[in-house]
Design an enzyme around this catalytic site. Structure first.
Site, mmCIF file in Angstrom:
data_model
loop_
_atom_site.group_PDB
_atom_site.id
_atom_site.type_symbol
_atom_site.label_atom_id
_atom_site.label_comp_id
_atom_site.label_asym_id
_atom_site.label_seq_id
_atom_site.Cartn_x
_atom_site.Cartn_y
_atom_site.Cartn_z
ATOM 1 N N CYS A 165 0.802 -1.221 0.000
ATOM 2 C CA CYS A 165 0.000 0.000 0.000
ATOM 3 C C CYS A 165 0.835 1.272 0.000
ATOM 4 C CB CYS A 165 -0.948 -0.016 1.201
ATOM 5 S SG CYS A 165 -1.986 -1.489 1.222
ATOM 6 N N HIS A 305 -2.213 8.010 6.414
ATOM 7 C CA HIS A 305 -2.526 6.683 5.881
ATOM 8 C C HIS A 305 -3.881 6.238 6.414
ATOM 9 C CE1 HIS A 305 -1.714 2.906 3.983
ATOM 10 N NE2 HIS A 305 -1.715 2.230 5.116
ATOM 11 N N GLU A 316 0.480 5.638 13.626
ATOM 12 C CA GLU A 316 0.729 6.821 12.805
ATOM 13 C C GLU A 316 0.585 8.105 13.619
ATOM 14 O OE1 GLU A 316 -0.323 8.688 8.407
ATOM 15 O OE2 GLU A 316 -1.644 7.147 9.251
ATOM 16 N N LYS A 337 -9.493 7.891 3.394
ATOM 17 C CA LYS A 337 -9.967 6.508 3.261
ATOM 18 C C LYS A 337 -11.324 6.324 3.919
ATOM 19 C CE LYS A 337 -5.472 4.129 2.946
ATOM 20 N NZ LYS A 337 -4.583 5.306 3.096
ATOM 21 N N HIS A 342 -9.868 1.865 1.122
ATOM 22 C CA HIS A 342 -8.439 1.593 0.979
ATOM 23 C C HIS A 342 -8.198 0.960 -0.383
ATOM 24 C CE1 HIS A 342 -4.381 0.872 1.724
ATOM 25 N NE2 HIS A 342 -4.416 0.208 2.856
ATOM 26 N N PHE A 403 2.133 -3.484 3.970
ATOM 27 C CA PHE A 403 2.600 -4.757 4.512
ATOM 28 C C PHE A 403 4.057 -4.979 4.099
ATOM 29 C CE2 PHE A 403 -1.832 -6.995 4.585
ATOM 30 C CZ PHE A 403 -2.183 -6.214 5.680
#
Length: 421
Positions: A165, A305, A316, A337, A342, A403
Site C-alpha cells: 500500500c 494513511h 501513525e 480513506k 483503501h 505490509f
C-alpha cells in the site's frame, strides 16, 4: 548543476468517489461515503459483504471489446486515469520528445483477479490445461506501465513499483527523482489496483484486516474512531504528469503544484503490523522534510494513511506527534480513506490528488465516521472531522504504509515562480 524542479501538469483518476477529477473533488469535499454492498461477486460465504466499488463501471465505455480482453481491471483503471492526466497536460505531440518521456506505474497486487479466474478454470478443466494467451500479460504488475508507454510512444524510463500500500508514493518519488537528475523531462506516474474480488476479500478476511460491520457499512471506514474494526477495501487509480519546470514553462503548461520532496523507510519489525511507536513512519516523514528542505512547521495539511485499523491509526498518530510536536495541533489532518476506502497500491495516488485539491482550492477534505474519538488519540488534534475546512495550504504531506513494513511520504507544495528559501 542546480537540482531540477519538478511540477505536476496533469491529473486523472477513476475511483469509488468519481470517474473524473471534478467528480472526485466534489464528492471528497462533500464528505460522501462510497461504501456499499459488493456487486462484483456473490458474498454469501464471506464475512465482509461491502466495499468501495467503482459504481456503474463498464469497460466498453473506454475500450473496444478486443482491448478489454487484453487488460485486467487494474490495467484498465491505470489506462483510464493516465489518459485523463495526459489529456489534461495538453502536450503538443508533434514537438514532444518522446525519448525524454517515461511511465512509472505502481500496484499492490496487480492482476489477482485474472490469476484467480485462470487458476479456477484450470482446476475445473479436467486433464487438459487451457489458459488464455493473455493470462500472463493481464496478471503482471508492470504491464500497466508498458501499455501506457505504447499508447503514447513514450520511450523513457518504464517500469513498475511494488511496495504493497506504499506503492503509489514510491512511484511518485521515483518519478520526481528521474526528472530531478535528468533521466527524463516528463514522467506519467500511476497507481492502480482492482482488489474487490473473491481472492482479496477472502484473504483479507482470513487476516482479520477488513471491517465486518455489514449492517452499517457506510460508517465502517472510521479512522481514529474508538470502535474501528478494520479497513474497507476499494479499487481504482490515480495518475499524474510529472514534468521538469522549465520544460513545462516553455510550452505554457498549467501547473497544479510542485513536488517538493519524498521519503521512504522500513519498519524492520513485522510483516503486517506497523511498529507500535511508528519508528519507520517517523524516519519516512523526517527524510521527506529534509528532502523538501523545510521545517515541520511549514506543513499545513497532512493526509494520513489512516486505514481504520486498531493498530495502524495509533502508530501513525504517535509518529506524527514525534515529528511535529506541539505544532501538530496547528495542522489540518484528514483520513480520506473514510470516504473512498483503501485502494491498496492506488491509495497514495488518490490521496495525493486530495492534497492537490487542498493546495489548489484551499479546501481540506474531511475525515468522516469518527463518531467517538479513540481516547488514546489527543483530542486537541484537528482531524477535520465531518466537514471540509477552508484553509490556505502551501505544503501538504501524504503518508502511505504497506505490509512488509514499507513506508513512503510525499510532500507537495504550492507552485511559486521563484523558489522560496
Amino acid at each position: 548543476m542546480a537540482e531540477r524542479r519538478v511540477v505536476i501538469t496533469g491529473i486523472g483518476t477513476i475511483n469509488p468517489l468519481g470517474k473524473t477529477i471534478e467528480e472526485y473533488f466534489t464528492n471528497l469535499e462533500a464528505g460522501l461515503s462510497a461504501a456499499a454492498p459488493i456487486t462484483h461477486f456473490d458474498t454469501e460465504k464471506f464475512k465482509t459483504k461491502f466495499a468501495c466499488e467503482i459504481k456503474d463501471y463498464d469497460p466498453n465505455d473506454y475500450f473496444d471489446r478486443k482491448e478489454a480482453r487484453r487488460y485486467d481491471l487494474f490495467t484498465q483503471y491505470a489506462l483510464i486515469a493516465a489518459d485523463q492526466a495526459v489529456e489534461d497536460a495538453a502536450f503538443d505531440f508533434v514537438s514532444l520528445d518522446v525519448e525524454q518521456c517515461g511511465v512509472i506505474s505502481s500496484s499492490g497486487i496487480g492482476g489477482v483477479k485474472s490469476f484467480f479466474d485462470e487458476s479456477v478454470g484450470y482446476a475445473e478443466g479436467g486433464n487438459t490445461p487451457r489458459f488464455s494467451p493473455f493470462f500472463i500479460p493481464r496478471m503482471i504488475i508492470d504491464i500497466a506501465a508498458g501499455f501506457i508507454s505504447m499508447k503514447y510512444g513514450f520511450m523513457g524510463p518504464n517500469y513498475s513499483v511494488v511496495s504493497a500500500c506504499a506503492s503509489s508514493n514510491h512511484a511518485m518519488i521515483n518519478a520526481m527523482e528521474a526528472i530531478r537528475y535528468g533521466r527524463a523531462d516528463v514522467i506519467v506516474a500511476v497507481g492502480s489496483d482492482a482488489t474487490v474480488n473473491e481472492v482479496s476479500v477472502g484473504a483479507f478476511n482470513a487476516m482479520q484486516a477488513l471491517s465486518t460491520r455489514n449492517e452499517e457499512y457506510q460508517y465502517a471506514s472510521s479512522p481514529f474512531d474508538k470502535n474501528r474494526d478494520g479497513f474497507v477495501v476499494g479499487e481504482g487509480a490515480g495518475a499524474f504528469v510529472f514534468e521538469e519546470l522549465e520544460h513545462a514553462l516553455k510550452r505554457g503548461a498549467k501547473i497544479y503544484c510542485e513536488v517538493a520532496g519524498g521519503g521512504y523507510s522500513a519498519d524492520a519489525y513485522h510483516f503486517t503490523a506497523p511498529h507500535p511507536e511508528g519508528l519507520g513512519a517517523i524516519k519516512s516523514m523526517r527524510d521527506a522534510l529534509r528532502d523538501a528542505k523545510i521545517a515541520p512547521e511549514a506543513i499545513d495539511y497532512i493526509n494520513v494513511h489512516g486505514t481504520s485499523t486498531p493498530l495502524g491509526d495509533l502508530a501513525e498518530i504517535k509518529a506524527l506527534c514525534e515529528v511535529f510536536g506541539d505544532q501538530l495541533e496547528q495542522i489540518n489532518i484528514s483520513a480520506t480513506k473514510s470516504m473512498h476506502g483503501h485502494l491498496l497500491g492506488a491509495t497514495g495516488a488518490v490521496e495525493a490528488l486530495a492534497c492537490i485539491m487542498a493546495i489548489t482550492r484551499s479546501i481540506v477534505p474531511p475525515t468522516i465516521n469518527c463518531r467517538e474519538l479513540d481516547p488514546e488519540i489527543p483530542a486537541t488534534l484537528n482531524l477535520t472531522r465531518d466537514h471540509a475546512q477552508k484553509r490556505e495550504v502551501n505544503y501538504a504531506l501524504s503518508n502511505s504504509f504497506g505490509f512488509g513494513g514499507h513506508n513512503s511520504t510525499v510532500i507537495l507544495k504550492k507552485y511559486q515562480p521563484e523558489s522560496v528559501e
